[in-house]
Scaffold this active site. Structure first.
Site: not given
Length: 392
Positions: A354, A323, A90, A328, A285, A144, A325
């Site tokens: 997660h 999930c 950014d 989990c 994002d 910007d 991951c």
């Protein structure tokens, strides 16, 4: 390089591929935010394991500390972070304009006071581009002028005009750097660096507040300024009501070039990703998944859950049974609640992990539904379950 291809569509929703120097990105795609060169509580190994395709870093924060020349001397941002997949930086505009009372804006740039040591600094469109070139990300963003959500039309007009003027200067400086091929040297110095030659593209940011006319005018003028490889939509998710953001995207979508990837900046709540993909957005994002994770809130198919709840104290089940991951597949809700009650750092990492994985999986589910032609039905089913879950 920097090519975008739309593979399938359902209504305005698109599934595609974006080719960047450090890899090909499948869209829709959620990009975790590594503001200071690190996604909070997660390692690059964690990010690869959960399927992150792109990571975002921030120009303002890396300029203030450790400084872009330090990053270049240590091999560029990819090597500095130990991240071998695509990076987007950014421009720092949002961070600078959020320093209310500590910055002064004129048509040349922004004077601001560092949040670290109080030193006075100046950021111009040219410097924002130079810093990002030195960092060496795959995608750099134009500098910007950001205004708060709900800004009146004269304020939004002023920000749009300044953003467009700055875009011309950003594009000019980026072309100069690309033509000079300054890889291997720090800009403005003769000190050699370990950074490889830069292959980078610059994307413009569309401002205009909630005014459809300003947005369409800004888009037309951006497209007149050059042949871009992508387009960011800024100035949303900055305090305005969500229905207003959705309406703005819906009104803007028919005018957006189909050939460019569309990046909606700063949006990362699950319901917003689904709504924005329905309205033709490709990339996102946000710090929300890690910030919420560090505060004990987890995304689940039945909506957000606060793991600190006493009801989870002896719960033997996984955080999210759907999930895959580490969190989990390894730990119980009862254990995760214990970690937060005991203020153990592991809890912050596990819920952050997660939540980022949840959004990456959500984007993958949307890609699959678009490609199969079932996205409309999928979105309705997902929304019913997430926003209106049945009582446990």
């Amino acid at each position: 390089m920097f090519e975008f291809a739309v593979i399938a569509t359902t209504g305005s929703a698109r599934a595609g591929t974006l080719t960047l120097p450090h890899g090909t990105v499948e869209t829709p795609c959620f990009m975790p935010v590594g503001t200071r060169g690190s996604v909070r509580a997660l390692s690059p190994h964690d990010l690869r394991a959960i399927g992150a395709q792109v990571v975002l870093a921030n120009t303002y924060h890396l300029h203030v500390r450790p400084g872009e020349d330090v990053v270049a001397e240590l091999g560029g941002l990819h090597r500095f972070m130990a991240w071998d997949r695509p990076l987007l930086t950014d421009s720092g505009g949002f961070q600078v304009f959020s320093l209310e009372g500590f910055r002064r804006v004129d048509d040349d740039g922004v004077d601001f006071q560092s949040h670290l040591d109080g030193s006075r600094r100046r950021l111009t469109p040219e410097r924002a581009v130079e810093i990002q070139w030195t960092l060496g990300a795959d995608v750099a963003m134009a500098f910007d002028h950001v205004v708060p959500g709900g800004a009146d039309e004269p304020t939004a007009r002023d920000a749009l005009e300044r953003t467009l003027r700055w875009l011309e200067r950003c594009a000019k400086r980026h072309r100069e750097l690309a033509d000079g091929r300054t890889g291997g040297r720090s800009i403005g110095t003769d000190r050699p660096t370990a950074r490889p030659p830069v292959r980078q593209t610059l994307w413009p940011i569309l401002q205009g507040g909630a005014s459809p006319a300003l947005r369409r005018e800004g888009l037309h003028r951006i497209l007149e300024l050059g042949d871009w490889t992508g387009l960011a939509i800024g100035g949303l998710s900055v305090g305005e009501p969500k229905p207003l953001m959705y309406r703005t995207l819906e009104q803007l979508e028919p005018a957006l070039p189909a050939s460019l990837p569309r990046y909606l900046m700063g949006v990362g709540f699950p319901e917003d990703l689904v709504a924005a993909v329905e309205r033709g957005v490709d990339l996102f994002d946000c710090v929300a998944p890690t910030r919420m994770g560090r505060n004990g809130t987890a995304f689940t198919p039945e909506g957000p859950r606060n793991i600190r709840n006493a009801g989870f104290r002896t719960d033997p089940g996984p955080l999210d049974a759907t999930c895959d991951c580490e969190t989990c597949t390894t730990y119980t809700r009862g254990y995760l609640r214990h970690l937060f009650a005991a203020e153990e750092l592991l809890g912050l990492r596990l819920l952050s992990l997660h939540n980022v994985r949840y959004l990456i999986r959500l984007a993958a589910q949307m890609r699959a539904a678009i490609r199969s032609g079932e996205f409309t039905a999928w979105a309705a089913d997902w929304r019913q379950r997430y926003l209106h879950p049945e009582p446990a």
